[in-house]
Design an enzyme around this catalytic site. Structure first.
Site, PDB file in Angstrom:
ATOM      1  N   GLU A   1       1.245 -24.481  43.992  1.00  0.00           N
ATOM      2  CA  GLU A   1       1.253 -25.345  42.821  1.00  0.00           C
ATOM      3  C   GLU A   1       2.544 -25.156  42.042  1.00  0.00           C
ATOM      4  OE1 GLU A   1      -3.600 -25.593  42.126  1.00  0.00           O
ATOM      5  OE2 GLU A   1      -2.381 -24.446  40.723  1.00  0.00           O
TER       6      GLU A   1
ATOM      7  N   HIS B   1      -4.733 -29.973  27.865  1.00  0.00           N
ATOM      8  CA  HIS B   1      -5.421 -29.305  28.965  1.00  0.00           C
ATOM      9  C   HIS B   1      -5.800 -27.860  28.691  1.00  0.00           C
ATOM     10  CE1 HIS B   1      -6.591 -28.673  33.106  1.00  0.00           C
ATOM     11  NE2 HIS B   1      -5.707 -27.706  33.269  1.00  0.00           N
TER      12      HIS B   1
ATOM     13  N   ARG C   1       1.436 -21.734  30.379  1.00  0.00           N
ATOM     14  CA  ARG C   1       0.596 -21.137  31.421  1.00  0.00           C
ATOM     15  C   ARG C   1       1.053 -21.567  32.806  1.00  0.00           C
ATOM     16  NH1 ARG C   1      -4.435 -22.700  34.195  1.00  0.00           N
ATOM     17  NH2 ARG C   1      -4.145 -24.766  33.292  1.00  0.00           N
TER      18      ARG C   1
ATOM     19  N   HIS D   1      -1.618 -31.189  30.641  1.00  0.00           N
ATOM     20  CA  HIS D   1      -1.566 -31.365  32.089  1.00  0.00           C
ATOM     21  C   HIS D   1      -0.841 -32.672  32.380  1.00  0.00           C
ATOM     22  CE1 HIS D   1      -2.647 -31.618  36.287  1.00  0.00           C
ATOM     23  NE2 HIS D   1      -3.146 -30.402  36.218  1.00  0.00           N
TER      24      HIS D   1
ATOM     25  N   ARG E   1       4.424 -27.033  34.336  1.00  0.00           N
ATOM     26  CA  ARG E   1       3.731 -28.166  33.733  1.00  0.00           C
ATOM     27  C   ARG E   1       4.405 -28.706  32.486  1.00  0.00           C
ATOM     28  NH1 ARG E   1      -2.594 -26.207  34.340  1.00  0.00           N
ATOM     29  NH2 ARG E   1      -2.755 -26.630  36.565  1.00  0.00           N
TER      30      ARG E   1
END
Length: 540
Positions: free
Chosen positions: A118, A347, A382, A240, A286
């Site tokens: 990811e 998110h 994060r 997100h 992100r």
């Protein structure tokens, strides 16, 4: 244990929240501890249940703790606490093994577990259960909890406020329970416990558009703040990058793993744009991807961008993303053939209640774990799939701490007053709550969103101060309801977000302001203390 409204319910440990963190803690406590786990809605709800991607952990010899640590620190914009990062990452393999032993059906590929990659990760290290990892973990842990004779699971119970010895005008302040609204009966019940654990998740519902369930209203953060605990880094709210854009889709997340397996972000004319913003393109962290999408949508005036995975085979897509495939198909989008319309959405709350490496807060007897807590892992942003790992690691750490440190107080000697409803009435104007909800979420989205300015933040601060006073007046005069409790908590946490954002005079990670577009050389956390933070008298 008595269940009469006027008689407190007594437990060794009261866990407020029933996601991965709360259930892990409950299951890892010694069996002689009597534990109550509260869920304010159905147990099959919440952020864990909705999580798609997976859990990040070092599980192959080609990977290392050092590289996972580096990826986490880079994504956190140099604000993560190295000792917390090291602790959580080194506990990763053991945490995954514990989940496997509980029966979590992670996806296998031959003789090995399939690992995906990811954004922000330098290796394939995301272990998953297809694209419904959270549901697989949650349902497995729930099954184990139902089987445990020492765990009582209570759904539709909404915590209102913590009970402390100081509130009862007793010496030696510590947390000894909570007042809880039982939605089945409509009455407020006092719970007494030697240890209380906040595992209530984050506060993404503060924003108009979110990937989270309706329950993400910052309850644990607000209750801890009112009880005197410090909070940190509330300005860092992760958006997100890819939430399904469809008029009938409320909060359908398109997992980071889609980009990890080759998904490309496209403008409405089919042009790929992420390589122009970052060398890592779609695999950038992100915050970078979300800002890039926000920039392009504003530049072009378009309602969304598109995420295309259709160049992969249909069999691959259906095997790896069955939930996303079926979910999109329900809205008439066949992702094996068509690009997915997506927009950023709130998110994850990277800040929270300050804890030590055992999950202990500033208030004795009170623990905070999962998204409610600030451990120092996430820094200013994060890293994808680190959050479920944090839930398991700190759920276990707090369970060990409670078992070793638990102070057994004779709760029967502490008289906890019944919840007083004698001076309140039923509201005949619930429309006020609805309007306040809508106003709060809209100005947070407009003024405290992906891109900020000082003027926008000042506007938000002015509005939240007025809203807090109005909510406090309403709370004082009418019987509590689930919506009112959540609105009160969300407004409290929104105030903390706004104040923290105004305090930070730089752009770092998820906090991007046009007035201070560069990062400062000084790297500091934003820490707020209730002792130094003056609320209006009506809110105290």
């Amino acid at each position: 244990m008595s269940s009469n409204q006027g008689t407190p319910l007594d437990y060794d440990v009261l866990v407020i929240g029933s996601g991965a963190a709360g259930l892990t803690l409950a299951l890892q406590l010694p069996s002689h501890f009597q534990v109550a786990v509260l869920s304010k809605a159905r147990f099959e709800s919440g952020s864990t249940w909705m999580a798609q991607g997976g859990i990040a952990a070092v599980l192959e010899t080609t990977d290392s703790f050092q590289e996972h640590t580096r990826d986490t620190l880079v994504a956190g914009a140099e604000l993560s606490r190295p000792e917390a990062v090291k602790h959580i990452i080194e506990e990763g393999p053991a945490s995954i093994q514990w989940l496997i032993e509980q029966g979590v059906p992670f996806t296998r590929e031959g003789d090995h577990y399939h690992l995906t990659q990811e954004g922000g990760h330098s290796h394939r290290r995301i272990i998953h259960a297809a694209d419904a990892t959270g549901r697989a973990i949650h349902s497995t842990l729930l099954k184990r909890a139902h089987e445990a004779s020492n765990i009582t699971l209570l759904d539709h119970h909404v915590a209102i406020d913590l009970i402390t010895r100081r509130k009862l005008r007793l010496p030696h302040n510590r947390c000894i329970g909570a007042y809880v609204l039982n939605k089945h009966t409509g009455h407020v019940q006092a719970f007494r416990a030697n240890n209380v654990v906040l595992a209530t998740g984050g506060a993404a519902k503060a924003y108009l558009y979110t990937t989270n369930s309706d329950g993400s209203t910052g309850d644990g953060i607000a209750m801890a703040w009112r009880a005197g605990c410090r909070v940190a880094n509330m300005e860092f709210n992760q958006f997100h990058p890819t939430c399904l854009y469809h008029p009938q889709a409320k909060s359908f997340l398109i997992s980071e793993a889609v980009r990890g397996e080759g998904g490309r972000l496209l403008l409405p004319d089919g042009t790929r744009f992420m390589p122009s913003f970052d060398d890592r393109a779609e695999l950038a962290p992100r915050d970078i991807v979300a800002r890039a999408i926000d920039h392009e949508m504003k530049r072009l005036g378009c309602d969304c961008v598109y995420l295309d995975i259709s160049h992969r085979s249909a069999d691959f897509i259906k095997e790896h993303f069955p939930t996303i495939y079926q979910g999109c198909l329900n809205y008439g989008i066949d992702i094996t053939k068509d690009p997915i319309p997506v927009v950023p959405a709130a998110h994850y709350t990277c800040g929270g209640v300050i804890t030590d490496n055992e999950g202990r807060t500033d208030l004795e007897g009170l623990y905070a774990i999962g998204e409610t807590a600030f451990t120092g892992l996430h820094g200013a942003n994060r890293l994808a799939s680190n959050s479920l790992l944090e839930c398991i690691v700190y759920g276990a750490a707090s369970a060990r701490s409670i078992a070793q440190r638990s102070t057994v107080e004779n709760l029967d000697t502490i008289e906890v007053p019944n919840w007083d409803e004698s001076l309140v009435t039923n509201s005949d104007e619930d429309v006020i709550i609805s309007h306040n909800w809508d106003e709060l979420r809209r100005f947070m989205w407009d003024y405290v969103g992906i891109v900020r300015t000082t003027k926008r933040l000042q506007r938000a601060q002015h509005r939240i101060e007025l809203l807090l006073q109005e909510i406090a007046e309403y709370y004082s005069n009418y019987r509590v309801s689930s919506d009112l409790i959540e609105l009160r908590n969300l407004a409290t946490v929104a105030e903390l977000m706004i104040r923290s954002a105004i305090t930070r005079k730089e752009s770092r990670g998820l906090h991007y302001t046009l007035d201070y577009p560069s990062a400062s050389q000084e790297r500091v956390d934003t820490i707020l203390s209730p002792l130094n933070f003056q609320w209006p008298d009506s809110v105290r």
